[in-house]
Motif scaffolding. Structure first.
Motif, PDB file in Angstrom:
ATOM      1  N   THR A 115       0.842  -1.205   0.000  1.00  0.00           N
ATOM      2  CA  THR A 115       0.000   0.000   0.000  1.00  0.00           C
ATOM      3  C   THR A 115       0.872   1.248   0.000  1.00  0.00           C
ATOM      4  OG1 THR A 115      -1.695  -1.183   1.214  1.00  0.00           O
ATOM      5  CG2 THR A 115      -1.844   1.210   1.255  1.00  0.00           C
ATOM      6  N   LEU A 116       1.921   1.229   0.816  1.00  0.00           N
ATOM      7  CA  LEU A 116       2.811   2.391   0.893  1.00  0.00           C
ATOM      8  C   LEU A 116       3.484   2.639  -0.455  1.00  0.00           C
ATOM      9  CD1 LEU A 116       4.320   4.616   2.367  1.00  0.00           C
ATOM     10  CD2 LEU A 116       5.989   2.891   3.133  1.00  0.00           C
ATOM     11  N   ALA A 117       3.970   1.575  -1.103  1.00  0.00           N
ATOM     12  CA  ALA A 117       4.606   1.743  -2.413  1.00  0.00           C
ATOM     13  C   ALA A 117       3.633   2.399  -3.386  1.00  0.00           C
ATOM     14  CB  ALA A 117       5.076   0.389  -2.943  1.00  0.00           C
ATOM     15  N   GLY A 118       2.365   1.975  -3.325  1.00  0.00           N
ATOM     16  CA  GLY A 118       1.344   2.561  -4.201  1.00  0.00           C
ATOM     17  C   GLY A 118       1.167   4.052  -3.930  1.00  0.00           C
ATOM     18  N   LEU A 119       1.127   4.419  -2.648  1.00  0.00           N
ATOM     19  CA  LEU A 119       0.947   5.828  -2.284  1.00  0.00           C
ATOM     20  C   LEU A 119       2.133   6.664  -2.758  1.00  0.00           C
ATOM     21  CD1 LEU A 119      -0.383   5.465   1.412  1.00  0.00           C
ATOM     22  CD2 LEU A 119      -1.681   6.151  -0.625  1.00  0.00           C
ATOM     23  N   LEU A 120       3.351   6.120  -2.610  1.00  0.00           N
ATOM     24  CA  LEU A 120       4.545   6.882  -2.985  1.00  0.00           C
ATOM     25  C   LEU A 120       4.643   7.029  -4.496  1.00  0.00           C
ATOM     26  CD1 LEU A 120       7.146   5.419  -0.430  1.00  0.00           C
ATOM     27  CD2 LEU A 120       5.787   7.527  -0.262  1.00  0.00           C
ATOM     28  N   VAL A 121       4.338   5.949  -5.217  1.00  0.00           N
ATOM     29  CA  VAL A 121       4.371   6.022  -6.685  1.00  0.00           C
ATOM     30  C   VAL A 121       3.369   7.071  -7.160  1.00  0.00           C
ATOM     31  CG1 VAL A 121       3.767   4.747  -8.790  1.00  0.00           C
ATOM     32  CG2 VAL A 121       5.260   3.690  -7.082  1.00  0.00           C
ATOM     33  N   GLU A 122       2.179   7.057  -6.545  1.00  0.00           N
ATOM     34  CA  GLU A 122       1.128   8.033  -6.912  1.00  0.00           C
ATOM     35  C   GLU A 122       1.602   9.463  -6.714  1.00  0.00           C
ATOM     36  OE1 GLU A 122      -2.709   7.896  -4.845  1.00  0.00           O
ATOM     37  OE2 GLU A 122      -2.906   5.863  -5.641  1.00  0.00           O
ATOM     38  N   SER A 123       2.375   9.700  -5.637  1.00  0.00           N
ATOM     39  CA  SER A 123       2.835  11.076  -5.391  1.00  0.00           C
ATOM     40  C   SER A 123       4.151  11.401  -6.082  1.00  0.00           C
ATOM     41  CB  SER A 123       2.958  11.389  -3.901  1.00  0.00           C
ATOM     42  OG  SER A 123       2.663  10.344  -3.108  1.00  0.00           O
ATOM     43  N   GLY A 124       4.612  10.492  -6.944  1.00  0.00           N
ATOM     44  CA  GLY A 124       5.806  10.802  -7.726  1.00  0.00           C
ATOM     45  C   GLY A 124       7.107  10.663  -6.967  1.00  0.00           C
ATOM     46  N   VAL A 125       7.063   9.980  -5.842  1.00  0.00           N
ATOM     47  CA  VAL A 125       8.288   9.765  -5.059  1.00  0.00           C
ATOM     48  C   VAL A 125       9.053   8.587  -5.647  1.00  0.00           C
ATOM     49  CG1 VAL A 125       9.187   9.105  -2.780  1.00  0.00           C
ATOM     50  CG2 VAL A 125       7.205  10.622  -2.948  1.00  0.00           C
ATOM     51  N   GLY A 126      10.367   8.713  -5.776  1.00  0.00           N
ATOM     52  CA  GLY A 126      11.185   7.600  -6.236  1.00  0.00           C
ATOM     53  C   GLY A 126      11.229   6.527  -5.166  1.00  0.00           C
ATOM     54  N   VAL A 127      10.784   5.328  -5.508  1.00  0.00           N
ATOM     55  CA  VAL A 127      10.700   4.268  -4.500  1.00  0.00           C
ATOM     56  C   VAL A 127      11.132   2.939  -5.101  1.00  0.00           C
ATOM     57  CG1 VAL A 127       8.241   3.927  -4.989  1.00  0.00           C
ATOM     58  CG2 VAL A 127       9.172   3.069  -2.868  1.00  0.00           C
ATOM     59  N   VAL A 128      11.866   2.163  -4.306  1.00  0.00           N
ATOM     60  CA  VAL A 128      12.122   0.775  -4.668  1.00  0.00           C
ATOM     61  C   VAL A 128      11.699  -0.090  -3.485  1.00  0.00           C
ATOM     62  CG1 VAL A 128      14.556   0.893  -3.960  1.00  0.00           C
ATOM     63  CG2 VAL A 128      13.808  -0.922  -5.497  1.00  0.00           C
ATOM     64  N   SER A 129      10.925  -1.118  -3.777  1.00  0.00           N
ATOM     65  CA  SER A 129      10.485  -2.050  -2.739  1.00  0.00           C
ATOM     66  C   SER A 129      11.417  -3.247  -2.745  1.00  0.00           C
ATOM     67  CB  SER A 129       9.052  -2.536  -3.005  1.00  0.00           C
ATOM     68  OG  SER A 129       8.147  -1.467  -2.939  1.00  0.00           O
ATOM     69  N   SER A 130      11.745  -3.717  -1.551  1.00  0.00           N
ATOM     70  CA  SER A 130      12.645  -4.860  -1.434  1.00  0.00           C
ATOM     71  C   SER A 130      11.924  -6.056  -0.817  1.00  0.00           C
ATOM     72  CB  SER A 130      13.832  -4.479  -0.546  1.00  0.00           C
ATOM     73  OG  SER A 130      14.657  -5.605  -0.353  1.00  0.00           O
ATOM     74  N   LEU A 131      12.056  -7.197  -1.475  1.00  0.00           N
ATOM     75  CA  LEU A 131      11.480  -8.445  -0.962  1.00  0.00           C
ATOM     76  C   LEU A 131      12.607  -9.430  -0.676  1.00  0.00           C
ATOM     77  CD1 LEU A 131       8.534  -8.960  -3.505  1.00  0.00           C
ATOM     78  CD2 LEU A 131       8.489  -7.789  -1.296  1.00  0.00           C
ATOM     79  N   ALA A 132      12.390 -10.272   0.331  1.00  0.00           N
ATOM     80  CA  ALA A 132      13.439 -11.239   0.702  1.00  0.00           C
ATOM     81  C   ALA A 132      13.581 -12.349  -0.336  1.00  0.00           C
ATOM     82  CB  ALA A 132      13.121 -11.840   2.067  1.00  0.00           C
ATOM     83  N   GLY A 133      12.476 -12.667  -1.017  1.00  0.00           N
ATOM     84  CA  GLY A 133      12.522 -13.741  -2.008  1.00  0.00           C
ATOM     85  C   GLY A 133      12.186 -15.101  -1.427  1.00  0.00           C
ATOM     86  N   ARG A 134      11.484 -15.115  -0.292  1.00  0.00           N
ATOM     87  CA  ARG A 134      11.151 -16.387   0.360  1.00  0.00           C
ATOM     88  C   ARG A 134       9.947 -17.080  -0.250  1.00  0.00           C
ATOM     89  NH1 ARG A 134      13.543 -15.269   5.339  1.00  0.00           N
ATOM     90  NH2 ARG A 134      15.674 -15.070   4.642  1.00  0.00           N
ATOM     91  N   VAL A 135       8.987 -16.264  -0.707  1.00  0.00           N
ATOM     92  CA  VAL A 135       7.702 -16.810  -1.168  1.00  0.00           C
ATOM     93  C   VAL A 135       7.790 -17.076  -2.666  1.00  0.00           C
ATOM     94  CG1 VAL A 135       5.242 -16.285  -1.378  1.00  0.00           C
ATOM     95  CG2 VAL A 135       6.488 -15.583   0.656  1.00  0.00           C
TER      96      VAL A 135
END
Ligand code: NAP
Length: 263
Positions: A19-39
């Protein structure tokens, strides 16, 4: 990343992080989300995503420098204590602002005072095995003990010894990597869940006890109401302690406001 020079790293693996990544992308903030890769089949956030560990505190600190990250939001699961500790140490070392986004737990929920609160999976397994000794079990008066374990596959090892003779139902997102007793049943499933389905599951398994951890949030909450309605005891693993000195917010919107203040 795009935007005003702000580059936010969101440590994810949760619905709140998406949800946070969606909000930041919407406001034009540069964002990268990091996942552990477990699932095996993760739900992906919008925007840029990287997958895999950083290589401990030093690896994360290097990543922050090399990628010119200006702020980090640790939105990982409440029980992902290692990455939260690493984030605090790496951000302190590199002078990068850090916020913890952690959904509220179930401690203050109605009925929570009647649950068996324990410190970790080992204690949960012991307490659950003690409940098995309090026969007759509501689910199986003949003597078979039928716990339902919803503690995540990584924690299952602690239960194998104490509950080796039980007919446990284990619900996990991905298959367990350890060998489980032949009497156990594995159910692969992923929330969100609803009350009727959770009640049906506990009834079908003739559950004697529900074991979970204090993940919080609404997606996996209905099983607790179902257990309560059926009079099934509940064992809950308490959360690991918060990392000292890191500010905490409870919602993605609050985290997005904090990011805005860092711009
Ligand atoms: P953990 O024990 O705190 O972390 C173990 C290692 O996994 C970390 O040292 C780090 O490796 C890597 N890691 C963890 N989260 C990462 C992320 N978001 N991005 C990149 N690397 C990450 O974590 P865990 O409990 O295994 O959880 C792993 C992930 O699953 C987390 O992202 C968490 O949000 C999600 N998750 C966990 C649970 C749970 O119950 N634990 C439930 C649902 C979702 P390096 O040291 O190599 O950087």
């Amino acid at each position: 990343m795009t935007g005003s020079g702000t580059r936010v790293l969101v440590l994810g693996g949760t619905g709140e992080a998406r949800t946070l990544a969606g909000l930041l992308v919407e406001s034009g903030v540069g964002v990268v989300s990091s996942l552990a890769g477990r699932v095996a089949r993760p739900r992906l956030p919008v925007g840029e995503v990287r997958v895999g560990g950083f290589g401990g505190i030093d690896g994360l600190a290097s990543y922050l420098g090399e990628n010119e990250v200006t702020a980090v939001v640790d939105a990982t699961h409440p029980f992902a204590a290692v990455i939260s500790g690493n984030a605090a140490a790496a951000c302190a070392a590199s002078g990068t602002p850090l916020l913890r986004l952690e959904r509220p737990g179930w401690r203050d929920e109605p009925g929570a005072e009647s649950w068996h609160w324990v410190g970790d999976n080992a204690e949960a397994a012991r307490v659950t095995a003690e409940l098995a000794d309090q026969k007759p079990c509501p689910g199986e008066p003949e003597g078979l003990f039928r716990p339902v374990l919803t503690v995540g596959r990584q924690g299952l090892g602690a239960y194998v010894g104490p509950l080796a003779d039980a007919h446990a139902l284990v619900r996990v997102v991905d298959p367990p990597e350890i060998e489980l007793p032949a009497t156990w049943t594995v159910l692969e499933d992923r929330g969100p869940y609803e009350l009727a389905g959770e009640r049906a599951l506990l009834e079908r398994h003739r559950a004697d006890v529900l074991v979970t951890k204090d993940s919080g949030g609404t997606w996996t909450r209905p099983k607790l109401s179902a257990a309560e309605a059926l009079g099934i005891p509940v064992v809950v693993v308490r959360r690991p302690g918060a990392v000292a000195g890191v500010p905490v917010v409870r919602t993605p919107a609050e985290a997005a406001s904090w990011v805005e203040q860092q711009r």
